[in-house]
Design a protein around this motif. Sequence first.
Motif, PDB file in Angstrom:
ATOM      1  N   ASP A 196     -39.640 -75.042 -20.955  1.00 48.81           N
ATOM      2  CA  ASP A 196     -40.339 -75.050 -22.236  1.00 48.81           C
ATOM      3  C   ASP A 196     -39.347 -75.075 -23.393  1.00 48.81           C
ATOM      4  OD1 ASP A 196     -43.029 -75.011 -21.307  1.00 48.81           O
ATOM      5  OD2 ASP A 196     -42.878 -72.866 -20.923  1.00 48.81           O
ATOM      6  N   ALA A 197     -38.273 -74.281 -23.265  1.00 45.31           N
ATOM      7  CA  ALA A 197     -37.274 -74.227 -24.323  1.00 45.31           C
ATOM      8  C   ALA A 197     -36.601 -75.578 -24.538  1.00 45.31           C
ATOM      9  CB  ALA A 197     -36.227 -73.167 -24.005  1.00 45.31           C
ATOM     10  N   GLY A 198     -36.476 -76.359 -23.464  1.00 44.05           N
ATOM     11  CA  GLY A 198     -35.869 -77.684 -23.558  1.00 44.05           C
ATOM     12  C   GLY A 198     -36.822 -78.746 -24.071  1.00 44.05           C
ATOM     13  N   GLN A 199     -38.068 -78.321 -24.383  1.00 49.05           N
ATOM     14  CA  GLN A 199     -39.072 -79.234 -24.944  1.00 49.05           C
ATOM     15  C   GLN A 199     -39.442 -80.367 -23.983  1.00 49.05           C
ATOM     16  OE1 GLN A 199     -40.480 -79.069 -28.641  1.00 49.05           O
ATOM     17  NE2 GLN A 199     -40.216 -77.136 -27.570  1.00 49.05           N
ATOM     18  N   GLY A 248     -52.184 -84.838 -26.691  1.00 47.26           N
ATOM     19  CA  GLY A 248     -51.195 -85.766 -26.166  1.00 47.26           C
ATOM     20  C   GLY A 248     -50.057 -85.121 -25.414  1.00 47.26           C
ATOM     21  N   ARG A 249     -50.088 -83.792 -25.254  1.00 46.29           N
ATOM     22  CA  ARG A 249     -49.019 -83.089 -24.556  1.00 46.29           C
ATOM     23  C   ARG A 249     -49.600 -81.980 -23.674  1.00 46.29           C
ATOM     24  NH1 ARG A 249     -46.719 -86.773 -26.326  1.00 46.29           N
ATOM     25  NH2 ARG A 249     -44.723 -86.900 -27.456  1.00 46.29           N
ATOM     26  N   VAL A 250     -48.955 -81.782 -22.502  1.00 46.53           N
ATOM     27  CA  VAL A 250     -49.283 -80.655 -21.623  1.00 46.53           C
ATOM     28  C   VAL A 250     -47.983 -79.916 -21.351  1.00 46.53           C
ATOM     29  CG1 VAL A 250     -50.314 -79.910 -19.451  1.00 46.53           C
ATOM     30  CG2 VAL A 250     -51.119 -82.023 -20.546  1.00 46.53           C
ATOM     31  N   ALA A 251     -47.941 -78.630 -21.675  1.00 49.70           N
ATOM     32  CA  ALA A 251     -46.718 -77.843 -21.549  1.00 49.70           C
ATOM     33  C   ALA A 251     -46.470 -77.428 -20.100  1.00 49.70           C
ATOM     34  CB  ALA A 251     -46.801 -76.605 -22.436  1.00 49.70           C
ATOM     35  N   LEU A 252     -45.231 -77.039 -19.832  1.00 44.61           N
ATOM     36  CA  LEU A 252     -44.848 -76.555 -18.497  1.00 44.61           C
ATOM     37  C   LEU A 252     -45.452 -75.193 -18.188  1.00 44.61           C
ATOM     38  CD1 LEU A 252     -41.067 -77.524 -18.526  1.00 44.61           C
ATOM     39  CD2 LEU A 252     -42.835 -78.567 -17.092  1.00 44.61           C
ATOM     40  N   GLY A 253     -45.840 -74.475 -19.209  1.00 41.93           N
ATOM     41  CA  GLY A 253     -46.481 -73.175 -18.995  1.00 41.93           C
ATOM     42  C   GLY A 253     -45.562 -72.126 -18.406  1.00 41.93           C
ATOM     43  N   GLY A 254     -44.274 -72.173 -18.811  1.00 41.65           N
ATOM     44  CA  GLY A 254     -43.324 -71.172 -18.329  1.00 41.65           C
ATOM     45  C   GLY A 254     -42.587 -71.564 -17.069  1.00 41.65           C
ATOM     46  N   SER A 255     -42.917 -72.695 -16.477  1.00 44.20           N
ATOM     47  CA  SER A 255     -42.244 -73.122 -15.251  1.00 44.20           C
ATOM     48  C   SER A 255     -40.829 -73.621 -15.546  1.00 44.20           C
ATOM     49  CB  SER A 255     -43.019 -74.249 -14.569  1.00 44.20           C
ATOM     50  OG  SER A 255     -44.300 -73.828 -14.167  1.00 44.20           O
ATOM     51  N   TYR A 286     -33.970 -79.956 -10.054  1.00 42.37           N
ATOM     52  CA  TYR A 286     -33.899 -81.206  -9.291  1.00 42.37           C
ATOM     53  C   TYR A 286     -34.693 -81.116  -7.988  1.00 42.37           C
ATOM     54  CZ  TYR A 286     -31.906 -84.932  -6.380  1.00 42.37           C
ATOM     55  OH  TYR A 286     -31.738 -86.011  -5.545  1.00 42.37           O
ATOM     56  N   TRP A 287     -35.515 -82.113  -7.775  1.00 46.41           N
ATOM     57  CA  TRP A 287     -36.362 -82.308  -6.588  1.00 46.41           C
ATOM     58  C   TRP A 287     -37.548 -81.352  -6.505  1.00 46.41           C
ATOM     59  CZ3 TRP A 287     -35.979 -86.890  -4.802  1.00 46.41           C
ATOM     60  CH2 TRP A 287     -36.638 -87.253  -3.625  1.00 46.41           C
ATOM     61  N   ASP A 288     -37.692 -80.459  -7.477  1.00 49.55           N
ATOM     62  CA  ASP A 288     -38.867 -79.587  -7.504  1.00 49.55           C
ATOM     63  C   ASP A 288     -40.090 -80.374  -7.946  1.00 49.55           C
ATOM     64  OD1 ASP A 288     -37.360 -77.447  -6.732  1.00 49.55           O
ATOM     65  OD2 ASP A 288     -37.277 -76.505  -8.718  1.00 49.55           O
ATOM     66  N   LEU A 289     -41.260 -79.923  -7.501  1.00 48.04           N
ATOM     67  CA  LEU A 289     -42.529 -80.489  -7.933  1.00 48.04           C
ATOM     68  C   LEU A 289     -43.152 -79.585  -8.989  1.00 48.04           C
ATOM     69  CD1 LEU A 289     -44.120 -81.523  -4.512  1.00 48.04           C
ATOM     70  CD2 LEU A 289     -43.246 -83.083  -6.258  1.00 48.04           C
ATOM     71  N   LYS A 290     -43.757 -80.202  -9.985  1.00 45.45           N
ATOM     72  CA  LYS A 290     -44.501 -79.457 -10.991  1.00 45.45           C
ATOM     73  C   LYS A 290     -45.904 -80.036 -11.091  1.00 45.45           C
ATOM     74  CE  LYS A 290     -45.990 -77.142 -14.501  1.00 45.45           C
ATOM     75  NZ  LYS A 290     -46.471 -75.747 -14.324  1.00 45.45           N
ATOM     76  N   THR A 291     -46.907 -79.179 -10.844  1.00 44.72           N
ATOM     77  CA  THR A 291     -48.298 -79.591 -10.987  1.00 44.72           C
ATOM     78  C   THR A 291     -48.834 -79.098 -12.319  1.00 44.72           C
ATOM     79  OG1 THR A 291     -48.696 -79.606  -8.594  1.00 44.72           O
ATOM     80  CG2 THR A 291     -50.622 -79.464 -10.023  1.00 44.72           C
TER      81      THR A 291
END
Length: 212
Positions: free
Chosen positions: A87-90, A107-114, A118-123
């Motif tokens: 999130d901090a990296g925008q 128009g944007r969906v945040a990471l929500g603290g995630s 590398y190679w990780d999945l984010k839903t």
Amino acid sequence: TFSASDGRWQLVAPVGPAEVVVTDLRNGDRGTQSVFLADPAAIAPPPAGEVNGALFFSQSVPTTMVAGQVYSVSVTMRNTGSNVWTDAGQYFLGSINPDNNTRWGFGRVALGGSTVAYWDLKTFNFQVTAPSTAGTYPFDWKMVEEGQEWFGSSSTATVSVLAPVNNSQVVAVSAASSMVTGKPYTVSVTMQNTGTTTWSAGAKYKLGSQNP
């Protein structure tokens, strides 16, 4: 191998495209899921330097919606770059086609603290509001580092938005066949929603009297 203590299976999976079939031995129910099984030894190290990368993995989006209604959706992305998404990296999931459109409410969906390395999945799980006008609309999203760049492959879907239709059907009525003037009675009326809109108190849906 099967562990009776916790009801879990331990599998040795092949590498490459596969279809997993799961059978519930208690009732015979079966389900399938298409997957791609990667060989951990074949996963290349992250690119050198500060590099953004993303690969569209999967999504869950209704193909038909009703104008103005709210729906739950999900889009999953894999980080294929050396930069960590925070999130901090925008870092956001952003709407495209065209870029930054708000046809689905934003128009944007945040990471929500995630923190996505590398190679990780984010839903990204979020709710959208269907456009107010019936038609066919693209539902396309892509990763973005705000103020820097769009990157990676995008999710793509086409959604048919239908005009809202109010309709109902009487299912049952329970009321005395004769009543005494001024005496209170308990009655019940059961209605079925046969339209495409969702009834709610907030939307001011009520059971009203007729005739006259």
